[in-house]
Design an enzyme around this catalytic site. Sequence first.
Site, PDB file in Angstrom:
ATOM      1  N   LYS A  58       0.822  -1.216   0.000  1.00 33.76           N
ATOM      2  CA  LYS A  58       0.000   0.000   0.000  1.00 33.76           C
ATOM      3  C   LYS A  58       0.858   1.270   0.000  1.00 33.76           C
ATOM      4  O   LYS A  58       0.339   2.376  -0.141  1.00 33.76           O
ATOM      5  CB  LYS A  58      -0.850  -0.040   1.271  1.00 33.76           C
ATOM      6  CG  LYS A  58      -1.937   0.977   1.394  1.00 33.76           C
ATOM      7  CD  LYS A  58      -2.685   0.707   2.712  1.00 33.76           C
ATOM      8  CE  LYS A  58      -3.474   1.904   3.166  1.00 33.76           C
ATOM      9  NZ  LYS A  58      -4.041   1.684   4.511  1.00 33.76           N
ATOM     10  N   THR A  97       2.672   2.740   2.564  1.00 33.73           N
ATOM     11  CA  THR A  97       2.446   3.624   3.709  1.00 33.73           C
ATOM     12  C   THR A  97       3.734   4.403   3.977  1.00 33.73           C
ATOM     13  O   THR A  97       4.736   4.238   3.268  1.00 33.73           O
ATOM     14  CB  THR A  97       2.101   2.812   4.973  1.00 33.73           C
ATOM     15  OG1 THR A  97       3.249   2.066   5.364  1.00 33.73           O
ATOM     16  CG2 THR A  97       0.911   1.884   4.739  1.00 33.73           C
ATOM     17  N   THR A 113       5.861 -12.471  14.974  1.00 34.26           N
ATOM     18  CA  THR A 113       6.886 -11.819  15.805  1.00 34.26           C
ATOM     19  C   THR A 113       7.008 -12.490  17.173  1.00 34.26           C
ATOM     20  O   THR A 113       6.031 -13.071  17.662  1.00 34.26           O
ATOM     21  CB  THR A 113       6.495 -10.327  15.992  1.00 34.26           C
ATOM     22  OG1 THR A 113       7.238  -9.781  17.082  1.00 34.26           O
ATOM     23  CG2 THR A 113       5.022 -10.139  16.334  1.00 34.26           C
ATOM     24  N   ASP A 114       8.176 -12.354  17.789  1.00 31.22           N
ATOM     25  CA  ASP A 114       8.358 -12.876  19.150  1.00 31.22           C
ATOM     26  C   ASP A 114       7.453 -12.155  20.148  1.00 31.22           C
ATOM     27  O   ASP A 114       7.215 -12.649  21.250  1.00 31.22           O
ATOM     28  CB  ASP A 114       9.828 -12.770  19.597  1.00 31.22           C
ATOM     29  CG  ASP A 114      10.392 -11.350  19.598  1.00 31.22           C
ATOM     30  OD1 ASP A 114       9.714 -10.422  19.105  1.00 31.22           O
ATOM     31  OD2 ASP A 114      11.517 -11.168  20.100  1.00 31.22           O
ATOM     32  N   GLU A 115       6.945 -10.977  19.755  1.00 32.87           N
ATOM     33  CA  GLU A 115       6.145 -10.188  20.702  1.00 32.87           C
ATOM     34  C   GLU A 115       4.821 -10.862  21.054  1.00 32.87           C
ATOM     35  O   GLU A 115       4.186 -10.504  22.040  1.00 32.87           O
ATOM     36  CB  GLU A 115       5.907  -8.776  20.149  1.00 32.87           C
ATOM     37  CG  GLU A 115       7.214  -8.049  19.909  1.00 32.87           C
ATOM     38  CD  GLU A 115       7.063  -6.546  19.760  1.00 32.87           C
ATOM     39  OE1 GLU A 115       6.086  -5.991  20.271  1.00 32.87           O
ATOM     40  OE2 GLU A 115       7.940  -5.943  19.116  1.00 32.87           O
ATOM     41  N   TYR A 129      -0.339  -3.919  18.888  1.00 34.23           N
ATOM     42  CA  TYR A 129       0.438  -4.493  17.783  1.00 34.23           C
ATOM     43  C   TYR A 129       0.556  -6.002  17.940  1.00 34.23           C
ATOM     44  O   TYR A 129       0.182  -6.768  17.043  1.00 34.23           O
ATOM     45  CB  TYR A 129       1.837  -3.853  17.718  1.00 34.23           C
ATOM     46  CG  TYR A 129       2.815  -4.641  16.855  1.00 34.23           C
ATOM     47  CD1 TYR A 129       2.615  -4.768  15.483  1.00 34.23           C
ATOM     48  CD2 TYR A 129       3.920  -5.277  17.431  1.00 34.23           C
ATOM     49  CE1 TYR A 129       3.500  -5.515  14.701  1.00 34.23           C
ATOM     50  CE2 TYR A 129       4.803  -6.015  16.653  1.00 34.23           C
ATOM     51  CZ  TYR A 129       4.589  -6.133  15.295  1.00 34.23           C
ATOM     52  OH  TYR A 129       5.452  -6.881  14.528  1.00 34.23           O
ATOM     53  N   LYS A 186      -1.041  -9.158  15.711  1.00 40.10           N
ATOM     54  CA  LYS A 186      -0.229 -10.193  15.053  1.00 40.10           C
ATOM     55  C   LYS A 186      -0.662 -11.585  15.528  1.00 40.10           C
ATOM     56  O   LYS A 186      -0.729 -12.532  14.750  1.00 40.10           O
ATOM     57  CB  LYS A 186       1.262  -9.986  15.338  1.00 40.10           C
ATOM     58  CG  LYS A 186       1.867  -8.731  14.728  1.00 40.10           C
ATOM     59  CD  LYS A 186       1.832  -8.697  13.218  1.00 40.10           C
ATOM     60  CE  LYS A 186       2.730  -9.725  12.557  1.00 40.10           C
ATOM     61  NZ  LYS A 186       2.729  -9.585  11.090  1.00 40.10           N
ATOM     62  N   ARG A 193       7.317   3.590  27.798  1.00 42.83           N
ATOM     63  CA  ARG A 193       6.142   3.355  26.960  1.00 42.83           C
ATOM     64  C   ARG A 193       5.053   2.711  27.832  1.00 42.83           C
ATOM     65  O   ARG A 193       5.373   1.910  28.713  1.00 42.83           O
ATOM     66  CB  ARG A 193       6.598   2.394  25.863  1.00 42.83           C
ATOM     67  CG  ARG A 193       5.550   1.893  24.973  1.00 42.83           C
ATOM     68  CD  ARG A 193       6.137   0.769  24.124  1.00 42.83           C
ATOM     69  NE  ARG A 193       6.802   1.225  22.927  1.00 42.83           N
ATOM     70  CZ  ARG A 193       7.688   0.501  22.246  1.00 42.83           C
ATOM     71  NH1 ARG A 193       8.044  -0.695  22.661  1.00 42.83           N
ATOM     72  NH2 ARG A 193       8.219   0.972  21.136  1.00 42.83           N
TER      73      ARG A 193
END
Length: 332
Positions: free
Chosen positions: A35, A37, A134-136, A160, A164, A291
Amino acid sequence: MQKLLITGGAGFIGSHCIQFFLKKYPHYHIVNLDKLTYAARISFALQERPNYHFVAGDVTNFLLVSELFQTFNFDGVIHFAAESHVDRSIVDPLLFMKTNVEGTGVLLHAAYRHWFQAPGQPQHPNHRFVYISTDEVYGALDAHHRPCIETDTLAPSNPYSASKAAGECLVQGYAHTYGLYTVITRSTNNYGPHQYPEKLIPMILENALQGQSIALHGDGSSIRDWLHVEDHCRAIDCVLHKGQSGQVYNIGANEARTNLEITSMICHMLDDLRPLSDRSYTSFIRFIADRIGQDRRYALDCRKIQATLGWVPCTTLQEGLEQLVRGQIGED
Ligand code: NAD
């Protein structure tokens, strides 16, 4: 595997992956759906080559994605396209749900409609769908927790990683229900050339070289593992061609560092390669408010991909960072 749809191929990892595949498999035809971005490398995306074609478009557009399957008759999909920055997901979570969840659902459904006429009966027996996760998705670990293995429960803790993980659930659902040949990768933090400077390593480099503050969340003690993007591309190549259907593969480099350690490494490299007359680059480091919901530590056990597919990382963090720093200051 001859015709590949790569989504998000104008982004950081996707663009490296396309270059890697075009070089290694010149007989493959690659279509890049992106797209464009803010995160995209437009100059890379638009470089047409005989076996590469760029389509500007949105993965959430079912009609467009279905038409691409009709036109190009893909055998494989590598799905990178995503909103990928945690801070942005905290500000605009709905965009992450749209792109990362709905976009994955649209791609899976278009692929399924093209590859199967009935559940469990593929018309394209060699099809592959690779989802780049992702590892997240494992969530934060405390200091003493063992590294995560692929069968651990997912515990995403920000919009996020939750989006995922939701994408992963859709992938597993299509594998289980319809027999789609799917593989999921969960990699640690990537670094390398051409990464958008909102991410930690390019931010450190850019700010240090411009003499601006290098802002670290909290006290800089969050721990991440750092994987060179080329090593990630080699892992994706293994998983695409040799990964088993329905399987998940952790991909990491065993190079865990605190954010402060990474920052100091880069600053000391700059001190050696482009010294300032009166100060060290470390003097630009500033600590800012943490954060919201910051995950302290991620860690992966990557023995599965090493033992079953024979992949191991080749670039140490020291070598990879030095290459990157030299490239950035024009010494390469
Ligand atoms: P990136 O942000 O650099 O690139 C994402 C690309 O996706 C951009 O080119 C963007 O234009 C495109 N895109 C966004 N929304 C789209 C949409 N709706 N339709 C089509 N294209 C769209 O991301 P990256 O760092 O290269 O990450 C790629 C993938 O790898 C992501 O799925 C991310 O979750 C995953 N991942 C990244 C890391 C990392 O350290 N960067 C680590 C593990 C996993």
